[in-house]
Design a protein around this motif. Structure first.
Motif, PDB file in Angstrom:
ATOM      1  N   ASP A  19       0.844  -1.194   0.000  1.00  0.00           N
ATOM      2  CA  ASP A  19       0.000   0.000   0.000  1.00  0.00           C
ATOM      3  C   ASP A  19       0.882   1.247   0.000  1.00  0.00           C
ATOM      4  OD1 ASP A  19      -2.138   1.721   0.190  1.00  0.00           O
ATOM      5  OD2 ASP A  19      -2.311   1.534   2.363  1.00  0.00           O
ATOM      6  N   GLU A  20       1.692   1.415  -1.048  1.00  0.00           N
ATOM      7  CA  GLU A  20       2.581   2.555  -1.134  1.00  0.00           C
ATOM      8  C   GLU A  20       2.087   3.534  -2.193  1.00  0.00           C
ATOM      9  OE1 GLU A  20       6.433   1.393  -2.476  1.00  0.00           O
ATOM     10  OE2 GLU A  20       5.670   0.127  -4.069  1.00  0.00           O
ATOM     11  N   CYS A  21       2.512   4.794  -2.067  1.00  0.00           N
ATOM     12  CA  CYS A  21       2.163   5.796  -3.066  1.00  0.00           C
ATOM     13  C   CYS A  21       3.135   5.677  -4.240  1.00  0.00           C
ATOM     14  CB  CYS A  21       2.274   7.199  -2.472  1.00  0.00           C
ATOM     15  SG  CYS A  21       1.063   7.531  -1.173  1.00  0.00           S
ATOM     16  N   VAL A  22       2.595   5.703  -5.437  1.00  0.00           N
ATOM     17  CA  VAL A  22       3.421   5.587  -6.643  1.00  0.00           C
ATOM     18  C   VAL A  22       3.217   6.817  -7.509  1.00  0.00           C
ATOM     19  CG1 VAL A  22       3.923   4.214  -8.696  1.00  0.00           C
ATOM     20  CG2 VAL A  22       3.197   3.077  -6.589  1.00  0.00           C
ATOM     21  N   LEU A  23       4.308   7.410  -7.953  1.00  0.00           N
ATOM     22  CA  LEU A  23       4.236   8.561  -8.842  1.00  0.00           C
ATOM     23  C   LEU A  23       4.283   8.084 -10.281  1.00  0.00           C
ATOM     24  CD1 LEU A  23       6.716  10.995  -7.027  1.00  0.00           C
ATOM     25  CD2 LEU A  23       4.216  11.010  -6.928  1.00  0.00           C
ATOM     26  N   SER A  24       3.404   8.606 -11.097  1.00  0.00           N
ATOM     27  CA  SER A  24       3.360   8.182 -12.482  1.00  0.00           C
ATOM     28  C   SER A  24       2.575   9.210 -13.291  1.00  0.00           C
ATOM     29  CB  SER A  24       2.700   6.802 -12.600  1.00  0.00           C
ATOM     30  OG  SER A  24       2.713   6.369 -13.949  1.00  0.00           O
ATOM     31  N   LYS A  25       2.008   8.751 -14.404  1.00  0.00           N
ATOM     32  CA  LYS A  25       1.120   9.569 -15.225  1.00  0.00           C
ATOM     33  C   LYS A  25      -0.162   8.799 -15.497  1.00  0.00           C
ATOM     34  CE  LYS A  25       4.374  12.513 -17.779  1.00  0.00           C
ATOM     35  NZ  LYS A  25       3.704  13.789 -17.418  1.00  0.00           N
ATOM     36  N   ALA A  26      -1.218   9.542 -15.749  1.00  0.00           N
ATOM     37  CA  ALA A  26      -2.494   8.955 -16.141  1.00  0.00           C
ATOM     38  C   ALA A  26      -3.016   9.736 -17.334  1.00  0.00           C
ATOM     39  CB  ALA A  26      -3.502   8.996 -14.998  1.00  0.00           C
ATOM     40  N   ALA A  27      -3.622   9.048 -18.259  1.00  0.00           N
ATOM     41  CA  ALA A  27      -4.189   9.687 -19.447  1.00  0.00           C
ATOM     42  C   ALA A  27      -5.639   9.267 -19.584  1.00  0.00           C
ATOM     43  CB  ALA A  27      -3.389   9.307 -20.698  1.00  0.00           C
ATOM     44  N   ILE A  28      -6.323   9.843 -20.546  1.00  0.00           N
ATOM     45  CA  ILE A  28      -7.739   9.609 -20.713  1.00  0.00           C
ATOM     46  C   ILE A  28      -8.013   8.784 -21.962  1.00  0.00           C
ATOM     47  CG2 ILE A  28      -8.009  11.792 -21.958  1.00  0.00           C
ATOM     48  CD1 ILE A  28     -10.784  12.032 -20.822  1.00  0.00           C
ATOM     49  N   TYR A  29      -8.944   7.847 -21.849  1.00  0.00           N
ATOM     50  CA  TYR A  29      -9.439   7.128 -23.019  1.00  0.00           C
ATOM     51  C   TYR A  29     -10.451   8.028 -23.719  1.00  0.00           C
ATOM     52  CZ  TYR A  29      -7.736   2.286 -22.851  1.00  0.00           C
ATOM     53  OH  TYR A  29      -6.973   1.155 -22.936  1.00  0.00           O
ATOM     54  N   THR A  30     -10.262   8.296 -24.976  1.00  0.00           N
ATOM     55  CA  THR A  30     -11.194   9.172 -25.691  1.00  0.00           C
ATOM     56  C   THR A  30     -12.478   8.454 -26.058  1.00  0.00           C
ATOM     57  OG1 THR A  30     -10.091   8.619 -27.781  1.00  0.00           O
ATOM     58  CG2 THR A  30      -9.363  10.613 -26.629  1.00  0.00           C
ATOM     59  N   LYS A  31     -12.442   7.114 -26.079  1.00  0.00           N
ATOM     60  CA  LYS A  31     -13.641   6.349 -26.400  1.00  0.00           C
ATOM     61  C   LYS A  31     -13.981   5.404 -25.256  1.00  0.00           C
ATOM     62  CE  LYS A  31     -13.027   6.323 -31.437  1.00  0.00           C
ATOM     63  NZ  LYS A  31     -12.890   5.454 -32.650  1.00  0.00           N
ATOM     64  N   ALA A  32     -15.212   5.497 -24.760  1.00  0.00           N
ATOM     65  CA  ALA A  32     -15.646   4.631 -23.666  1.00  0.00           C
ATOM     66  C   ALA A  32     -15.615   3.167 -24.080  1.00  0.00           C
ATOM     67  CB  ALA A  32     -17.055   5.016 -23.219  1.00  0.00           C
ATOM     68  N   SER A  33     -15.809   2.894 -25.358  1.00  0.00           N
ATOM     69  CA  SER A  33     -15.833   1.518 -25.846  1.00  0.00           C
ATOM     70  C   SER A  33     -14.499   0.814 -25.631  1.00  0.00           C
ATOM     71  CB  SER A  33     -16.211   1.488 -27.332  1.00  0.00           C
ATOM     72  OG  SER A  33     -15.280   2.234 -28.102  1.00  0.00           O
ATOM     73  N   SER A  34     -13.420   1.584 -25.531  1.00  0.00           N
ATOM     74  CA  SER A  34     -12.103   0.994 -25.308  1.00  0.00           C
ATOM     75  C   SER A  34     -12.042   0.294 -23.965  1.00  0.00           C
ATOM     76  CB  SER A  34     -11.017   2.070 -25.383  1.00  0.00           C
ATOM     77  OG  SER A  34     -10.993   2.682 -26.650  1.00  0.00           O
ATOM     78  N   LEU A  35     -12.746   0.834 -22.958  1.00  0.00           N
ATOM     79  CA  LEU A  35     -12.765   0.228 -21.638  1.00  0.00           C
ATOM     80  C   LEU A  35     -13.783  -0.898 -21.551  1.00  0.00           C
ATOM     81  CD1 LEU A  35     -12.338   3.393 -19.409  1.00  0.00           C
ATOM     82  CD2 LEU A  35     -10.763   1.478 -19.576  1.00  0.00           C
ATOM     83  N   SER A  36     -14.892  -0.787 -22.274  1.00  0.00           N
ATOM     84  CA  SER A  36     -15.906  -1.838 -22.219  1.00  0.00           C
ATOM     85  C   SER A  36     -15.480  -3.080 -22.995  1.00  0.00           C
ATOM     86  CB  SER A  36     -17.255  -1.323 -22.752  1.00  0.00           C
ATOM     87  OG  SER A  36     -17.141  -0.947 -24.106  1.00  0.00           O
ATOM     88  N   SER A  37     -14.435  -2.956 -23.798  1.00  0.00           N
ATOM     89  CA  SER A  37     -13.903  -4.127 -24.509  1.00  0.00           C
ATOM     90  C   SER A  37     -12.555  -4.518 -23.925  1.00  0.00           C
ATOM     91  CB  SER A  37     -13.751  -3.825 -26.005  1.00  0.00           C
ATOM     92  OG  SER A  37     -12.862  -2.732 -26.212  1.00  0.00           O
ATOM     93  N   GLY A  38     -12.341  -4.185 -22.669  1.00  0.00           N
ATOM     94  CA  GLY A  38     -11.057  -4.392 -22.012  1.00  0.00           C
ATOM     95  C   GLY A  38     -10.702  -5.846 -21.792  1.00  0.00           C
ATOM     96  N   ALA A  39      -9.438  -6.075 -21.456  1.00  0.00           N
ATOM     97  CA  ALA A  39      -8.890  -7.425 -21.326  1.00  0.00           C
ATOM     98  C   ALA A  39      -9.456  -8.196 -20.142  1.00  0.00           C
ATOM     99  CB  ALA A  39      -7.367  -7.344 -21.204  1.00  0.00           C
TER     100      ALA A  39
END
Length: 256
Positions: A19-39
């Motif tokens: 349970d540690e804090c991790v520094l990174s980056k996050a971006a946005i999916y422009t199409k919701a369908s990309s997440l609904s067809s996720g792995a």
């Protein structure tokens, strides 16, 4: 049974959930369908989870599917645009980009913003973030099992795990007829979907889960889950929920 015990020893020795804090980056999916067809295999259900606050994570978070359904608290580091609290997201897919740890739904991405600044955050498309693993909490909802459409009654059974609580990972599943001690192990097909071509046959079914949290782990039994006439596409209540919190040896993340 020897295989099952050996497997438990392996996973308890190697799986951690620091349970540690991790520094990174996050971006946005422009199409919701990309997440609904996720792995993870959640399909159209994905965008209904967690108020639509969902994301795809890098392979180290996806963990060959064991990370599906895990929850993370993410906040952006721009204090002029984003809140200190951040937003909780649920992992629904894999992000193969090496530039960002998370690809988030637009709803989750905007939710990191301070009031009135969500559109400004949205336009940025990518943000420096800090995140940590947190428990999933589905209130009074139990963990559920969805019988996949590919299942063929009574021999081939494919199931998907939904609404798994706590801060844990399911690393093995066995299935048996209710009242029987003859268990059949299932294998992970992909993501949150498990399968066996040696289902116990006609009759109500029970499940046994091997669950890990940090360096701790245990078995969880879900009795009388699938009826004798189980149907594909139907979600069945397991009548149990996992609320374990990860035990680990790292310095806890200070989320101020």
């Amino acid at each position: 049974m020897k295989f099952f015990i050996y497997l438990m020893f392996i996973v308890f020795s190697t799986v951690t959930a620091c349970d540690e804090c991790v520094l990174s980056k996050a971006a946005i999916y422009t199409k919701a369908s990309s997440l609904s067809s996720g792995a993870c295999g959640y399909g159209s259900l994905a965008l209904k989870f967690n108020g639509g606050h969902v994301a795809a994570g890098v392979p180290s978070l996806y963990k060959d599917g064991a990370g599906c359904g895990a929850c993370y608290q993410i906040r952006c580091k721009n204090s002029e645009m984003c809140s200190k609290a951040g937003i909780k997201v649920m992992l629904t897919g894999i992000n193969k980009s090496n530039k960002t740890d998370f690809m988030m739904s637009s709803r989750a991405f905007r939710a990191m913003a301070l009031p009135g600044k969500d559109l400004q955050v949205l336009k940025l498309g990518s943000l420096d973030v800090e995140y940590k693993r947190v428990p999933c909490d589905y209130k009074r909802r139990n963990m559920a099992i969805r019988v996949e459409e590919s299942s063929k009654y009574p021999d081939y059974l494919a199931i998907q795990i939904l609404y798994q609580g706590g801060q844990t990972e399911i690393v093995a599943i066995d299935v048996a007829k209710v009242g029987s001690t003859h268990w059949t192990y299932m294998t992970r097909k992909y993501g949150a979907v498990w399968e066996t071509s040696r289902a116990p046959g006609a009759g109500p079914l029970q499940f046994r889960f091997v669950v890990t949290s940090g360096f701790d782990g245990k078995n969880i039994w879900a009795r009388n889950v699938l009826p004798a006439d189980w149907k594909t596409g139907v979600i069945y209540d397991s009548k149990v929920q996992i609320d374990d919190i990860a035990l680990d040896g790292c310095t806890p993340c200070q989320w101020n």
